[in-house]
Design a protein around this motif. Structure first.
Motif, PDB file in Angstrom:
ATOM      1  N   VAL A   1       4.441  -4.905  12.631  1.00 57.69           N
ATOM      2  CA  VAL A   1       4.415  -3.964  11.517  1.00 57.69           C
ATOM      3  C   VAL A   1       5.832  -3.854  10.962  1.00 57.69           C
ATOM      4  O   VAL A   1       6.761  -3.484  11.688  1.00 57.69           O
ATOM      5  N   ASN A   2       5.983  -4.211   9.706  1.00 57.32           N
ATOM      6  CA  ASN A   2       7.274  -4.141   9.043  1.00 57.32           C
ATOM      7  C   ASN A   2       7.357  -2.877   8.196  1.00 57.32           C
ATOM      8  O   ASN A   2       6.458  -2.610   7.397  1.00 57.32           O
ATOM      9  N   ILE A   3       8.415  -2.119   8.371  1.00 57.32           N
ATOM     10  CA  ILE A   3       8.627  -0.946   7.534  1.00 57.32           C
ATOM     11  C   ILE A   3       9.343  -1.412   6.272  1.00 57.32           C
ATOM     12  O   ILE A   3      10.548  -1.694   6.288  1.00 57.32           O
ATOM     13  N   ALA A   4       8.594  -1.526   5.192  1.00 60.70           N
ATOM     14  CA  ALA A   4       9.146  -1.950   3.914  1.00 60.70           C
ATOM     15  C   ALA A   4       9.415  -0.700   3.076  1.00 60.70           C
ATOM     16  O   ALA A   4      10.040   0.242   3.552  1.00 60.70           O
ATOM     17  N   SER A   5       8.942  -0.670   1.841  1.00 62.40           N
ATOM     18  CA  SER A   5       9.145   0.489   0.977  1.00 62.40           C
ATOM     19  C   SER A   5       8.244   0.358  -0.244  1.00 62.40           C
ATOM     20  O   SER A   5       7.912  -0.763  -0.654  1.00 62.40           O
ATOM     21  N   ASN A   6       7.901   1.500  -0.844  1.00 59.57           N
ATOM     22  CA  ASN A   6       7.128   1.405  -2.076  1.00 59.57           C
ATOM     23  C   ASN A   6       7.948   0.782  -3.210  1.00 59.57           C
ATOM     24  O   ASN A   6       7.387   0.218  -4.148  1.00 59.57           O
TER      25      ASN A   6
ATOM     26  N   THR B   1      -4.743  -7.755   8.040  1.00 62.72           N
ATOM     27  CA  THR B   1      -3.497  -8.517   8.120  1.00 62.72           C
ATOM     28  C   THR B   1      -3.053  -8.935   6.730  1.00 62.72           C
ATOM     29  O   THR B   1      -3.880  -9.166   5.840  1.00 62.72           O
ATOM     30  N   GLY B   2      -1.746  -8.989   6.544  1.00 63.96           N
ATOM     31  CA  GLY B   2      -1.184  -9.402   5.269  1.00 63.96           C
ATOM     32  C   GLY B   2      -1.184  -8.339   4.194  1.00 63.96           C
ATOM     33  O   GLY B   2      -0.997  -8.652   3.017  1.00 63.96           O
ATOM     34  N   VAL B   3      -1.353  -7.069   4.574  1.00 68.63           N
ATOM     35  CA  VAL B   3      -1.384  -6.014   3.566  1.00 68.63           C
ATOM     36  C   VAL B   3      -0.056  -5.255   3.547  1.00 68.63           C
ATOM     37  O   VAL B   3       0.690  -5.223   4.531  1.00 68.63           O
ATOM     38  N   ALA B   4       0.234  -4.656   2.403  1.00 72.92           N
ATOM     39  CA  ALA B   4       1.396  -3.789   2.236  1.00 72.92           C
ATOM     40  C   ALA B   4       0.875  -2.452   1.732  1.00 72.92           C
ATOM     41  O   ALA B   4       0.419  -2.346   0.589  1.00 72.92           O
ATOM     42  N   ILE B   5       0.896  -1.455   2.580  1.00 77.47           N
ATOM     43  CA  ILE B   5       0.232  -0.188   2.293  1.00 77.47           C
ATOM     44  C   ILE B   5       1.243   0.866   1.860  1.00 77.47           C
ATOM     45  O   ILE B   5       2.099   1.275   2.643  1.00 77.47           O
TER      46      ILE B   5
ATOM     47  N   VAL C   1       7.980  -7.573   1.935  1.00 81.90           N
ATOM     48  CA  VAL C   1       6.545  -7.588   1.616  1.00 81.90           C
ATOM     49  C   VAL C   1       6.028  -9.022   1.556  1.00 81.90           C
ATOM     50  O   VAL C   1       4.983  -9.354   2.138  1.00 81.90           O
ATOM     51  N   LEU C   2       6.727  -9.909   0.869  1.00 83.10           N
ATOM     52  CA  LEU C   2       6.254 -11.288   0.741  1.00 83.10           C
ATOM     53  C   LEU C   2       6.398 -12.068   2.044  1.00 83.10           C
ATOM     54  O   LEU C   2       5.558 -12.919   2.353  1.00 83.10           O
ATOM     55  N   LEU C   3       7.424 -11.772   2.822  1.00 90.31           N
ATOM     56  CA  LEU C   3       7.531 -12.394   4.145  1.00 90.31           C
ATOM     57  C   LEU C   3       6.352 -11.960   5.013  1.00 90.31           C
ATOM     58  O   LEU C   3       5.762 -12.780   5.736  1.00 90.31           O
ATOM     59  N   THR C   4       5.991 -10.689   4.930  1.00 87.51           N
ATOM     60  CA  THR C   4       4.828 -10.174   5.671  1.00 87.51           C
ATOM     61  C   THR C   4       3.573 -10.958   5.321  1.00 87.51           C
ATOM     62  O   THR C   4       2.822 -11.398   6.211  1.00 87.51           O
TER      63      THR C   4
ATOM     64  N   VAL D   1       4.187  -1.465   6.097  1.00 86.94           N
ATOM     65  CA  VAL D   1       4.044  -0.074   5.689  1.00 86.94           C
ATOM     66  C   VAL D   1       5.107   0.178   4.628  1.00 86.94           C
ATOM     67  O   VAL D   1       6.275  -0.165   4.817  1.00 86.94           O
ATOM     68  N   CYS D   2       4.706   0.766   3.509  1.00 84.11           N
ATOM     69  CA  CYS D   2       5.610   0.927   2.359  1.00 84.11           C
ATOM     70  C   CYS D   2       5.797   2.405   2.026  1.00 84.11           C
ATOM     71  O   CYS D   2       5.147   2.932   1.114  1.00 84.11           O
ATOM     72  N   PRO D   3       6.678   3.086   2.754  1.00 87.56           N
ATOM     73  CA  PRO D   3       6.878   4.506   2.483  1.00 87.56           C
ATOM     74  C   PRO D   3       7.580   4.734   1.148  1.00 87.56           C
ATOM     75  O   PRO D   3       8.359   3.905   0.672  1.00 87.56           O
ATOM     76  N   GLY D   4       7.295   5.896   0.566  1.00 91.01           N
ATOM     77  CA  GLY D   4       8.114   6.400  -0.519  1.00 91.01           C
ATOM     78  C   GLY D   4       9.211   7.258   0.074  1.00 91.01           C
ATOM     79  O   GLY D   4       9.776   6.924   1.114  1.00 91.01           O
TER      80      GLY D   4
END
Length: 253
Positions: free
Chosen positions: A137-142, A240-244, A162-165, A182-185
């Motif tokens: 699980v990668n912590i990305a960002s909105n 799998t492969g989603v960015a939420i 996100v694209l690497l995920t 996971v894409c937090p604001g």
């Protein structure tokens, strides 16, 4: 949800979202490897985990060092026998438009936010494919999904995550390795009020973010940790492969 037999590596484990992720997994009884750079904060986090009767280890180093990433995974397997979950939470923020972003700011942002994710994920996949699978699980960002003024380097780095995920999720889908972002604001952490070029109070920054969010509040680190825990669990094996986004509706607008 039980994770009691899981071995979990968390980068950025000593503050903010990473610390909340550690607490969430510790509450399930998982064995934890805490990765960070600050020894004092790391020791406090380690003691908190051990107080919950969990097995845990603290490893200090730079996530942008590929040899360190390999060492963390190898050491985790040596101690616990496997790695089931990797949470890439380490990251930094440098504020500014492209013309205001220095070469050092750009390099440091990509070292921490992208290279660290790549190195740890690569090392973890090599281990997980030998033990029947796992979850990253990668912590990305909105702002890796939509643009944001004044955050050129940060937006670019989180978009890369996100694209690497997605690319890694496709590469390893048939190996029973799920990889999601996971894409937090805005989240109520020290990072939210850090690195501003002009004097501003924490209360002012918090209010600006509240005003921009449809729900009218920022997220707590625990909310991000709850989604992370779900994505690493058995109930999410077909995801799998989603960015939420988890941002109170910000990206919906």
């Amino acid at each position: 949800m039980t994770q009691s037999n899981k071995v979990v590596i968390v980068t950025g484990a000593t503050s903010g979202i990473g610390e909340a992720v550690v607490e969430a997994f510790a509450a399930t009884g998982a064995s934890l490897v805490l990765v960070g750079r600050d020894r004092e904060r790391g020791q406090r986090a380690l003691e908190a985990v051990k107080a919950l009767k969990c097995q845990a280890e603290l490893m200090l180093g730079d996530v942008a060092d590929s040899a360190f990433a390999d060492h963390v995974v190898t050491s985790s397997v040596a101690r616990f026998g496997k790695v089931d979950v990797l949470v890439n939470s380490a990251g930094i923020i440098r504020r500014g438009s492209a013309v205001d972003t220095t070469d050092d700011d750009w390099r440091q942002t990509f070292d921490a936010n992208v290279n660290g994710v790549f190195y740890f994920s690569r090392a973890a996949v090599k281990s997980m494919r030998q033990t029947g699978g796992g979850s990253i699980v990668n912590i990305a960002s909105n702002v890796g999904l939509v643009g944001c003024p004044g955050l050129a380097a940060y937006c670019a780095s989180k978009g890369a995550v996100v694209l690497l995920t997605q690319a890694m999720a496709l590469d390893h889908a048939r190996e029973q390795i799920t990889i999601n972002a996971v894409c937090p604001g805005a989240v109520d952490t020290p990072m939210l009020v850090s690195a501003h070029s002009k004097p501003v109070t924490a209360a002012e920054i918090l209010q600006r973010n509240v005003d921009s969010i449809p729900q009218g509040r920022v997220a707590s680190p625990k909310e991000i940790a709850s989604l992370t825990l779900f994505l690493a669990g058995e109930g999410a094996r077909h995801i799998t492969g989603v960015a939420i986004p988890i941002d109170g509706g910000f990206t919906a607008g």
